[in-house]
Scaffold this motif. Structure first.
Motif, PDB file in Angstrom:
ATOM      1  N   ARG A   1       0.821  -1.215   0.000  1.00 30.64           N
ATOM      2  CA  ARG A   1       0.000   0.000   0.000  1.00 30.64           C
ATOM      3  C   ARG A   1       0.858   1.269   0.000  1.00 30.64           C
ATOM      4  O   ARG A   1       0.580   2.207  -0.712  1.00 30.64           O
ATOM      5  CB  ARG A   1      -0.917   0.039   1.215  1.00 30.64           C
ATOM      6  N   TYR A   2       1.929   1.261   0.802  1.00 31.76           N
ATOM      7  CA  TYR A   2       2.652   2.526   0.984  1.00 31.76           C
ATOM      8  C   TYR A   2       3.936   2.615   0.170  1.00 31.76           C
ATOM      9  O   TYR A   2       4.538   3.680   0.060  1.00 31.76           O
ATOM     10  CB  TYR A   2       2.885   2.784   2.476  1.00 31.76           C
ATOM     11  N   ARG A   3       4.359   1.524  -0.398  1.00 31.36           N
ATOM     12  CA  ARG A   3       5.416   1.485  -1.411  1.00 31.36           C
ATOM     13  C   ARG A   3       6.700   2.230  -1.068  1.00 31.36           C
ATOM     14  O   ARG A   3       7.243   2.964  -1.894  1.00 31.36           O
ATOM     15  CB  ARG A   3       4.862   2.000  -2.745  1.00 31.36           C
ATOM     16  N   GLY A   4       7.165   2.020   0.168  1.00 30.91           N
ATOM     17  CA  GLY A   4       8.436   2.659   0.512  1.00 30.91           C
ATOM     18  C   GLY A   4       9.337   1.690   1.246  1.00 30.91           C
ATOM     19  O   GLY A   4       9.014   0.510   1.384  1.00 30.91           O
ATOM     20  N   SER A   5      10.469   2.195   1.718  1.00 27.71           N
ATOM     21  CA  SER A   5      11.304   1.386   2.610  1.00 27.71           C
ATOM     22  C   SER A   5      10.487   1.167   3.881  1.00 27.71           C
ATOM     23  O   SER A   5       9.511   1.878   4.115  1.00 27.71           O
ATOM     24  CB  SER A   5      12.575   2.153   2.933  1.00 27.71           C
ATOM     25  N   PRO A   6      10.860   0.226   4.739  1.00 28.36           N
ATOM     26  CA  PRO A   6      10.054  -0.016   5.948  1.00 28.36           C
ATOM     27  C   PRO A   6       9.813   1.247   6.785  1.00 28.36           C
ATOM     28  O   PRO A   6       8.732   1.407   7.347  1.00 28.36           O
ATOM     29  CB  PRO A   6      10.891  -1.043   6.717  1.00 28.36           C
ATOM     30  N   VAL A   7      10.806   2.143   6.836  1.00 32.93           N
ATOM     31  CA  VAL A   7      10.622   3.361   7.639  1.00 32.93           C
ATOM     32  C   VAL A   7       9.528   4.235   7.026  1.00 32.93           C
ATOM     33  O   VAL A   7       8.573   4.650   7.703  1.00 32.93           O
ATOM     34  CB  VAL A   7      11.947   4.170   7.735  1.00 32.93           C
ATOM     35  N   SER A   8       9.618   4.518   5.733  1.00 33.13           N
ATOM     36  CA  SER A   8       8.612   5.400   5.118  1.00 33.13           C
ATOM     37  C   SER A   8       7.262   4.719   5.036  1.00 33.13           C
ATOM     38  O   SER A   8       6.222   5.379   5.127  1.00 33.13           O
ATOM     39  CB  SER A   8       9.015   5.844   3.720  1.00 33.13           C
ATOM     40  N   THR A   9       7.273   3.396   4.847  1.00 28.69           N
ATOM     41  CA  THR A   9       5.995   2.683   4.802  1.00 28.69           C
ATOM     42  C   THR A   9       5.259   2.836   6.134  1.00 28.69           C
ATOM     43  O   THR A   9       4.075   3.183   6.166  1.00 28.69           O
ATOM     44  CB  THR A   9       6.236   1.187   4.497  1.00 28.69           C
TER      45      THR A   9
ATOM     46  N   GLN B   1       6.906   4.496  13.123  1.00 30.54           N
ATOM     47  CA  GLN B   1       8.002   4.258  12.166  1.00 30.54           C
ATOM     48  C   GLN B   1       9.191   3.568  12.834  1.00 30.54           C
ATOM     49  O   GLN B   1      10.090   3.070  12.149  1.00 30.54           O
ATOM     50  CB  GLN B   1       8.423   5.538  11.479  1.00 30.54           C
ATOM     51  N   ALA B   2       9.182   3.516  14.181  1.00 29.88           N
ATOM     52  CA  ALA B   2      10.262   2.808  14.880  1.00 29.88           C
ATOM     53  C   ALA B   2      10.332   1.344  14.431  1.00 29.88           C
ATOM     54  O   ALA B   2      11.412   0.740  14.425  1.00 29.88           O
ATOM     55  CB  ALA B   2      10.052   2.884  16.384  1.00 29.88           C
TER      56      ALA B   2
ATOM     57  N   LEU C   1      15.629  -1.961   9.881  1.00 31.23           N
ATOM     58  CA  LEU C   1      16.885  -1.633   9.190  1.00 31.23           C
ATOM     59  C   LEU C   1      18.086  -2.091  10.020  1.00 31.23           C
ATOM     60  O   LEU C   1      19.049  -2.654   9.496  1.00 31.23           O
ATOM     61  CB  LEU C   1      17.012  -0.128   8.920  1.00 31.23           C
ATOM     62  N   ILE C   2      17.990  -1.852  11.337  1.00 34.26           N
ATOM     63  CA  ILE C   2      19.112  -2.248  12.210  1.00 34.26           C
ATOM     64  C   ILE C   2      19.240  -3.773  12.239  1.00 34.26           C
ATOM     65  O   ILE C   2      20.332  -4.329  12.072  1.00 34.26           O
ATOM     66  CB  ILE C   2      18.907  -1.689  13.642  1.00 34.26           C
TER      67      ILE C   2
ATOM     68  N   GLU D   1      18.672  -4.783   1.290  1.00 29.85           N
ATOM     69  CA  GLU D   1      17.784  -3.924   0.507  1.00 29.85           C
ATOM     70  C   GLU D   1      17.009  -2.874   1.331  1.00 29.85           C
ATOM     71  O   GLU D   1      16.958  -1.708   0.935  1.00 29.85           O
ATOM     72  CB  GLU D   1      16.827  -4.794  -0.326  1.00 29.85           C
ATOM     73  N   PRO D   2      16.401  -3.239   2.493  1.00 29.11           N
ATOM     74  CA  PRO D   2      15.599  -2.230   3.189  1.00 29.11           C
ATOM     75  C   PRO D   2      16.376  -0.959   3.544  1.00 29.11           C
ATOM     76  O   PRO D   2      15.881   0.146   3.319  1.00 29.11           O
ATOM     77  CB  PRO D   2      15.142  -2.957   4.465  1.00 29.11           C
ATOM     78  N   SER D   3      17.598  -1.105   4.036  1.00 36.05           N
ATOM     79  CA  SER D   3      18.314   0.116   4.436  1.00 36.05           C
ATOM     80  C   SER D   3      18.825   0.873   3.211  1.00 36.05           C
ATOM     81  O   SER D   3      18.852   2.109   3.214  1.00 36.05           O
ATOM     82  CB  SER D   3      19.445  -0.206   5.422  1.00 36.05           C
ATOM     83  N   VAL D   4      19.207   0.137   2.164  1.00 41.30           N
ATOM     84  CA  VAL D   4      19.634   0.833   0.942  1.00 41.30           C
ATOM     85  C   VAL D   4      18.431   1.556   0.331  1.00 41.30           C
ATOM     86  O   VAL D   4      18.533   2.702  -0.122  1.00 41.30           O
ATOM     87  CB  VAL D   4      20.264  -0.169  -0.063  1.00 41.30           C
TER      88      VAL D   4
END
Ligand code: PFF
Length: 443
Positions: free
Chosen positions: A68-76, A91-92, A98-99, A325-328
């Motif tokens: 639905r939100y089509r971003g990295s995990p943080v932006s999603t 967003q945490a 990422l960590i 991939e998620p952090s990149v």
């Protein structure tokens, strides 16, 4: 490229990529040795239960949020929180992911490096070998470990630098069919050279007398790790899914393939373990020590062994790219860094942390970090017993209780019954069980 339009090209790519992430060292190395040390069938049954009632509902949630939100995990997670009027602190979950990805990649690459090294060791086998001494020789040399750790991480970084389509999509289309064919070859080998019925019996006849509370903890941790849940990898791949793809169906196929490969790995390894009278409960050394000595004795064993470790390396590679991939994706979607630079930098961080794991086999073997654990075991504990279960727990709480249900319904599609079923599990079953098992480890 505009992120809104960045989707996998092939119809099957999401499934190949997500299954590539899921199927890894966890299935082919971790699952058999954990089943072996936890008494076999009962562990397998509890593991299957965890996949179905904890893993699958969380996988559906991660894909749904990503798609639905089509971003990295943080932006999603940030966009999800905004649309449902929740606190932006959700967003945490993305940051934790990422960590966790970098932490897991750091030791995953050291282990995968050993697998790469073992391809050549197996191919060079001539007659009998003292496989324990060989393993000690490999792991006692920091330089040898460093070389293969570096090779593995450079390949991972190079694929991620090439991009979602030209890197990840191209590689999984090549690697996944190879992986499947090699797995079948290994099972056929075990069928011909091993004691298949004893292995079937061991894996599928539950003996509950061996079950302790720890079996549940271990099975749940293994299910999370194996399905790549709780750290945003699947969420991130979901972000590249095309709009018309069905989430329930894709999740079912990915979880099914992951389970199938774990079972096939058991059927590739245990028949020959039993045929050679080796105990199944030798722990992490099961493939590197027990299996290697058998390969040395098997007809065409050097070839079979080489192919086995090639299989492990391929499985590890299709997983490691999903750890990076998620952090990149985060750094490049924000235009903070260009993709190749982000990939080099973050893989460099993982490489550096990995040095601690590599040294824990030799120079640092006496140093303890968390409790009485060495560095590698501490990182493993941090990721598998803390970051992933907590990530999964919060994804479940978010998707079940905080996300506007109308949004979830419209994104998931399908029948009302399926939606209610998912909602029931994601609200009352998955988070409660994850929480219970998580807390239990401290008592
Ligand atoms: N699922 C992989 C395995 O079973 O080896 C490991 C893994 C990959 C865990 C990606 C988490 C992840 F995000």
């Amino acid at each position: 490229m505009n992120r809104e339009t960045l989707t996998w090209v092939g119809k099957w790519t999401f499934i190949l990529a997500a299954a590539g992430s899921a199927v890894g060292l966890g299935n082919i190395w971790g699952f058999p040795y954990k089943a072996g040390t936890n008494g076999g069938g009962a562990f397998v049954l509890i593991y299957l239960g965890c996949i179905l009632i904890i893993g699958l509902p969380i996988m559906i949630s991660e894909i749904m949020l990503g798609k639905r939100y089509r971003g990295s995990p943080v932006s999603t997670m940030k966009a999800a929180a905004m649309e449902s009027n929740n606190s932006s602190s959700w967003q945490a979950i993305g940051w934790g992911g990422l960590i966790a990805g970098i932490v897991i990649l750091s030791f995953y690459s050291v282990l995968a490096g050993i697998c790469l090294n073992y391809i050549f060791i197996s191919l060079g086998l001539e007659g009998e070998i003292d496989s324990l001494a060989k393993f000690q020789e490999v792991t006692s040399s920091p330089l040898q470990l460093l070389f293969w750790h570096s090779v593995f991480i450079v390949i991972t970084a190079w694929i991620i630098a090439a991009g979602v389509i030209s890197g990840i999509e191209r590689m999984v289309k090549l690697l996944m069919p190879m992986l499947f064919i090699l797995m079948i070859v290994m099972v056929i080998n075990a069928f011909i050279n091993g004691n298949f019925s004893q292995a079937l019996n061991f894996l599928f006849t539950p003996d509950f007398s061996a079950v302790t509370a720890n079996t549940f903890l271990s099975a749940m941790g293994q299910a999370f790790f194996s399905l790549s849940l709780g750290m945003g990898a699947i969420m991130c791949y979901g972000a590249y899914m095309s709009a018309d793809q069905d989430i329930y169906e894709s999740s079912g196929i990915v979880a099914g393939l992951d389970t199938l490969i774990a079972m096939l790995a058991g059927l590739a390894i245990f028949p020959i373990i039993f045929a050679y009278g080796v105990e199944p409960n030798s722990g992490p050394g099961l493939v590197f020590i027990s299996l290697l000595s058998i390969f040395a004795d098997l007809p065409l064993g050097n070839l079979v062994g080489g192919l086995f470790f090639l299989l492990l390396s391929i499985a590890a590679l299709s997983s490691s790219i999903s750890l990076l991939e998620p952090s990149v994706a985060y750094l490049s979607e924000k235009n903070i860094l260009a993709r190749p630079i982000a990939s080099s930098l973050l893989s460099g961080v993982a490489w550096f942390i990995g040095l601690g794991s590599l040294l824990s086999f030799n120079v640092w073997s006496e140093l303890t970090f968390i409790g009485s654990r060495n560095f590698l075991d501490s990182m493993d504990l941090l990721a598998n017993q803390f970051l992933l279960p907590l990530g999964g727990l919060f994804v479940a709480i978010y998707a079940g209780w905080r996300l506007n249900p109308a949004i979830a319904k419209s994104e998931l599609g399908g029948s009302d019954f399926l939606f209610k079923l998912w909602q029931f599990f994601i609200r009352f079953v998955s988070p409660v069980l994850v929480f219970a098992v998580f807390v239990f480890q401290f008592v």
